[in-house]
Design an enzyme around this catalytic site. Structure first.
Site, short mmCIF file in Angstrom:
data_model
loop_
_atom_site.label_atom_id
_atom_site.label_comp_id
_atom_site.label_asym_id
_atom_site.label_seq_id
_atom_site.Cartn_x
_atom_site.Cartn_y
_atom_site.Cartn_z
N SER A 1 62.09 -26.97 92.32
CA SER A 1 62.05 -25.53 91.99
C SER A 1 62.15 -24.77 93.31
CB SER A 1 60.71 -25.19 91.32
OG SER A 1 60.53 -23.80 91.23
N TYR B 1 51.25 -24.64 91.11
CA TYR B 1 52.65 -24.97 90.80
C TYR B 1 53.45 -25.08 92.10
CZ TYR B 1 57.27 -24.77 88.57
OH TYR B 1 58.56 -25.04 88.15
N1 LIG Z 1 62.20 -22.52 83.69
C1 LIG Z 1 62.16 -22.26 84.98
O1 LIG Z 1 62.15 -21.09 85.40
C2 LIG Z 1 62.18 -23.39 86.00
C3 LIG Z 1 62.54 -23.06 87.31
C4 LIG Z 1 62.53 -24.08 88.28
C5 LIG Z 1 62.18 -25.37 87.94
N2 LIG Z 1 61.83 -25.66 86.64
C6 LIG Z 1 61.46 -27.05 86.36
O2 LIG Z 1 62.43 -27.61 85.49
C7 LIG Z 1 61.80 -28.60 84.66
C8 LIG Z 1 62.08 -28.27 83.20
O3 LIG Z 1 61.62 -26.97 82.92
P1 LIG Z 1 62.00 -26.17 81.60
O4 LIG Z 1 62.18 -24.75 81.98
O5 LIG Z 1 63.06 -26.87 80.86
O6 LIG Z 1 60.60 -26.23 80.83
P2 LIG Z 1 60.16 -26.79 79.39
O7 LIG Z 1 61.15 -26.35 78.37
O8 LIG Z 1 58.73 -26.40 79.25
O9 LIG Z 1 60.32 -28.36 79.55
C9 LIG Z 1 59.35 -29.18 80.13
C10 LIG Z 1 59.63 -30.60 79.67
O10 LIG Z 1 58.74 -31.47 80.34
C11 LIG Z 1 58.18 -32.34 79.38
N3 LIG Z 1 56.88 -32.81 79.82
C12 LIG Z 1 55.82 -32.07 80.23
N4 LIG Z 1 54.78 -32.86 80.54
C13 LIG Z 1 55.20 -34.14 80.32
C14 LIG Z 1 54.60 -35.40 80.44
N5 LIG Z 1 53.33 -35.54 80.85
N6 LIG Z 1 55.33 -36.50 80.13
C15 LIG Z 1 56.61 -36.38 79.71
N7 LIG Z 1 57.23 -35.22 79.58
C16 LIG Z 1 56.53 -34.10 79.87
C17 LIG Z 1 58.12 -31.56 78.09
O11 LIG Z 1 58.19 -32.44 76.97
P3 LIG Z 1 56.98 -32.85 76.02
O12 LIG Z 1 56.04 -31.68 75.94
O13 LIG Z 1 57.65 -33.17 74.72
O14 LIG Z 1 56.39 -34.07 76.68
C18 LIG Z 1 59.43 -30.77 78.18
O15 LIG Z 1 60.50 -31.53 77.65
C19 LIG Z 1 60.31 -28.59 85.04
O16 LIG Z 1 60.07 -29.59 85.99
C20 LIG Z 1 60.13 -27.20 85.65
O17 LIG Z 1 59.03 -27.17 86.53
C21 LIG Z 1 61.84 -24.71 85.66
#
Ligand SMILES: NC(=O)c1ccc[n+]([C@@H]2O[C@H](COP(=O)([O-])OP(=O)(O)OC[C@H]3O[C@@H](n4cnc5c(N)ncnc54)[C@H](OP(=O)(O)O)[C@@H]3O)[C@@H](O)[C@H]2O)c1
Length: 258
Positions: A143, A156
């Site tokens: 990120s 975070y």
């Molecule tokens: N959205 C943003 O603005 C943003 C920006 C920069 C980076 N990111 C990063 O990109 C990645 C995906 O984010 P997103 O926006 O797509 O968020 P999201 O829709 O909340 O997705 C998070 C995913 O992680 C999984 N997860 C969480 N804890 C887990 C665990 N203990 N074991 C296995 N799976 C787990 C969740 O699946 P389950 O709950 O089904 O396990 C879900 O599929 C993350 O690493 C986030 O930090 C996001």
């Protein structure tokens, strides 16, 4: 002489956190690019439905329920593979936006466990299989929070710095082996669940994250970038790619229309 683009035919790509957002979009796009995708997350129904959708579209996908923080389960999962081509460490997220003075240590622990130890678990368990493929790629979805701080970023920011350092250190340590380490660092991405999870289901607070921002990145924007990076010729390593929406100049400078 440059090496050819990695052949995706019959190559396996494992995506963690494939049940929503960036992980689901990346799984769809890697499948369309010819990878046999293995979808993992804790929510089995969602990854099974997505695997079915991808299969119905004529691509190859399977689902495997996995909590990335459960090392025994990750080791068991890894035994299913002789070789894999790509590991996408995407599972993760944020909890809370409290200042350091009042942040909840339990949230900090969970964020470190998921974003850093989860990535460590999968990477350690699967590295021998990536090496065995003769042409492997590890992707870490970090990120912009891994490259600069902001008020309320707290645990975070700390965890994503950890994920960034893991990627950088691994790249140094395995140089000479046939595995690339790619870090993709997105800024503001509007996904269905990220901000809702961060604010414990509070829809109003979650909506404020994106309020007035003309076009935050989408999950597909990030997935396209990931797919582009992993399909470069084998000798090309995209070490680190930072992507943000045009309206976001830094972690703290966001243009919002009134
Ligand atoms: N959205 C943003 O603005 C943003 C920006 C920069 C980076 N990111 C990063 O990109 C990645 C995906 O984010 P997103 O926006 O797509 O968020 P999201 O829709 O909340 O997705 C998070 C995913 O992680 C999984 N997860 C969480 N804890 C887990 C665990 N203990 N074991 C296995 N799976 C787990 C969740 O699946 P389950 O709950 O089904 O396990 C879900 O599929 C993350 O690493 C986030 O930090 C996001």
């Amino acid at each position: 002489m440059p090496t050819a683009a990695p052949s995706t035919t019959s190559r396996i790509a494992i995506v963690t956190g494939a049940s929503s957002g960036i992980g689901a979009a990346t799984a769809r796009q890697l499948a369309a690019a010819g990878y046999r995708v293995v979808l993992t997350a804790r929510r089995k129904d969602r990854i099974e439905a997505l695997a079915e959708e991808i299969t119905n579209a004529g691509h190859a996908a399977t689902a495997y329920q996995l909590d990335v923080t459960d090392r025994a389960a990750v080791d068991e999962f890894a035994t299913a593979f002789k070789t894999i081509g790509v590991l996408i460490n995407n599972a993760g997220g944020a909890l809370g936006a409290d200042p350091i003075a009042t942040g909840d240590p339990a949230d900090w622990r969970t964020m470190y466990e998921t974003n850093v130890i989860g990535t460590l678990n999968l990477t350690q368990a699967l590295l021998p299989k990536l090496v065995a493929s003769g042409d492997g790629t590890v992707v870490v979805i970090s990120s912009t929070a891994g490259h600069g701080t902001y008020e309320g970023g707290g645990g975070y920011v700390a965890a994503k710095h950890g994920a960034h350092v893991l990627a950088e250190t691994l790249r140094l340590e395995i140089v000479g082996q046939p595995v690339r380490v790619i870090e993709i660092a997105p800024g503001m991405v509007r996904t269905d669940e990220f901000a809702l999870t961060r604010f414990n289901g509070d829809e109003e607070r979650a909506a404020k994250v994106y309020q007035g921002v003309a076009e935050p990145l989408t999950a597909d924007d990030v997935a396209e970038t990931v797919t582009w990076a992993v399909t470069r010729p084998s000798h090309v390593n995209v070490d680190l790619l930072v992507l943000r929406p045009r309206a976001q100049a830094s972690n703290t400078k966001v243009h919002r229309e009134q």
